[in-house]
Design a protein around this motif. Structure first.
Motif, PDB file in Angstrom:
ATOM      1  N   UNK A 149       5.778 -30.760  -3.930  1.00  0.00           N
ATOM      2  CA  UNK A 149       4.507 -30.744  -4.647  1.00  0.00           C
ATOM      3  C   UNK A 149       4.728 -30.850  -6.147  1.00  0.00           C
ATOM      4  N   UNK A 150       5.819 -30.270  -6.658  1.00  0.00           N
ATOM      5  CA  UNK A 150       6.126 -30.395  -8.080  1.00  0.00           C
ATOM      6  C   UNK A 150       6.449 -31.840  -8.427  1.00  0.00           C
ATOM      7  N   UNK A 151       7.159 -32.517  -7.544  1.00  0.00           N
ATOM      8  CA  UNK A 151       7.483 -33.926  -7.759  1.00  0.00           C
ATOM      9  C   UNK A 151       6.226 -34.773  -7.647  1.00  0.00           C
ATOM     10  N   UNK A 152       5.344 -34.428  -6.731  1.00  0.00           N
ATOM     11  CA  UNK A 152       4.115 -35.194  -6.534  1.00  0.00           C
ATOM     12  C   UNK A 152       3.221 -35.132  -7.768  1.00  0.00           C
ATOM     13  N   UNK A 182      33.162 -25.396   0.449  1.00  0.00           N
ATOM     14  CA  UNK A 182      32.193 -26.260  -0.212  1.00  0.00           C
ATOM     15  C   UNK A 182      30.798 -25.683  -0.074  1.00  0.00           C
ATOM     16  N   UNK A 183      29.996 -25.944  -1.089  1.00  0.00           N
ATOM     17  CA  UNK A 183      28.613 -25.489  -1.072  1.00  0.00           C
ATOM     18  C   UNK A 183      27.740 -26.629  -0.600  1.00  0.00           C
ATOM     19  N   UNK A 184      26.709 -26.300   0.120  1.00  0.00           N
ATOM     20  CA  UNK A 184      25.772 -27.307   0.573  1.00  0.00           C
ATOM     21  C   UNK A 184      24.521 -27.229  -0.278  1.00  0.00           C
ATOM     22  N   UNK A 185      23.966 -28.411  -0.596  1.00  0.00           N
ATOM     23  CA  UNK A 185      22.718 -28.412  -1.340  1.00  0.00           C
ATOM     24  C   UNK A 185      21.584 -28.083  -0.383  1.00  0.00           C
ATOM     25  N   UNK A 186      20.560 -27.493  -0.918  1.00  0.00           N
ATOM     26  CA  UNK A 186      19.412 -27.160  -0.089  1.00  0.00           C
ATOM     27  C   UNK A 186      18.513 -28.374   0.024  1.00  0.00           C
ATOM     28  N   UNK A 187      17.845 -28.469   1.122  1.00  0.00           N
ATOM     29  CA  UNK A 187      16.914 -29.579   1.284  1.00  0.00           C
ATOM     30  C   UNK A 187      15.644 -29.269   0.501  1.00  0.00           C
ATOM     31  N   UNK A 188      14.970 -30.315   0.062  1.00  0.00           N
ATOM     32  CA  UNK A 188      13.760 -30.078  -0.727  1.00  0.00           C
ATOM     33  C   UNK A 188      12.706 -29.324   0.074  1.00  0.00           C
ATOM     34  N   UNK A 240      27.469 -29.663 -10.590  1.00  0.00           N
ATOM     35  CA  UNK A 240      26.677 -29.773 -11.816  1.00  0.00           C
ATOM     36  C   UNK A 240      25.626 -28.665 -11.903  1.00  0.00           C
ATOM     37  N   UNK A 241      25.591 -27.828 -10.885  1.00  0.00           N
ATOM     38  CA  UNK A 241      24.627 -26.716 -10.812  1.00  0.00           C
ATOM     39  C   UNK A 241      23.184 -27.206 -10.917  1.00  0.00           C
ATOM     40  N   UNK A 242      22.896 -28.274 -10.178  1.00  0.00           N
ATOM     41  CA  UNK A 242      21.543 -28.811 -10.139  1.00  0.00           C
ATOM     42  C   UNK A 242      20.737 -28.094  -9.078  1.00  0.00           C
ATOM     43  N   UNK A 243      19.494 -27.797  -9.380  1.00  0.00           N
ATOM     44  CA  UNK A 243      18.595 -27.241  -8.376  1.00  0.00           C
ATOM     45  C   UNK A 243      18.206 -28.371  -7.424  1.00  0.00           C
ATOM     46  N   UNK A 244      17.532 -28.039  -6.344  1.00  0.00           N
ATOM     47  CA  UNK A 244      17.090 -29.062  -5.396  1.00  0.00           C
ATOM     48  C   UNK A 244      16.146 -30.047  -6.081  1.00  0.00           C
ATOM     49  N   UNK A 245      15.276 -29.531  -6.924  1.00  0.00           N
ATOM     50  CA  UNK A 245      14.328 -30.384  -7.640  1.00  0.00           C
ATOM     51  C   UNK A 245      15.058 -31.318  -8.603  1.00  0.00           C
ATOM     52  N   UNK A 246      16.015 -30.782  -9.342  1.00  0.00           N
ATOM     53  CA  UNK A 246      16.794 -31.605 -10.272  1.00  0.00           C
ATOM     54  C   UNK A 246      17.620 -32.646  -9.533  1.00  0.00           C
ATOM     55  N   UNK A 247      18.168 -32.251  -8.396  1.00  0.00           N
ATOM     56  CA  UNK A 247      18.938 -33.195  -7.577  1.00  0.00           C
ATOM     57  C   UNK A 247      18.055 -34.349  -7.141  1.00  0.00           C
TER      58      UNK A 247
END
Length: 102
Positions: free
Chosen positions: A32-35, A20-26, A82-89
């Motif tokens: 800052x992109x989310x902010x 299994x793959x683990x998602x990366x933490x933000x 779903x191949x989501x990036x951390x930001x998309x997740x």
């Protein structure tokens, strides 16, 4: 003997590929992109990604079908598929959490 060695190698490849793959933490860059986005923009991006990426392989549950706590392991398991990036997740998680069962 050769068959035994080839079988072990094949088994090793299968086990490795099923890991299994683990998602990366933000990261702070993601934060800052989310902010820089308003809450409405984040929720809209999350909704769009949820419909597009999560709905491509299976039917979508309504976000209110699950609680905020239920969504955490679901997203952890499904975001890599779903191949989501951390930001998309984070965007999708913000969307489902905002509409989760109270």
């Amino acid at each position: 003997m050769k068959k035994y060695i080839y079988s072990l190698c094949l088994l090793g490849v299968i086990v490795y590929s099923c890991k299994t793959q683990q998602t990366t933490s933000p990261t702070s860059e993601t934060n800052s992109a989310i902010a820089n986005l308003s809450n409405e923009e984040i929720l809209k991006k999350g909704e769009d990604l949820y419909s597009l990426r999560c709905g491509r392989c299976h039917g979508l549950p309504t976000p209110s079908d699950f609680t905020v706590e239920d969504w955490k392991p679901i997203m952890a398991a499904m975001a890599p598929k779903a191949k989501l990036t951390a930001e998309e997740t984070n965007w999708v998680l913000a969307y489902v959490n905002a509409n989760a069962k109270k």
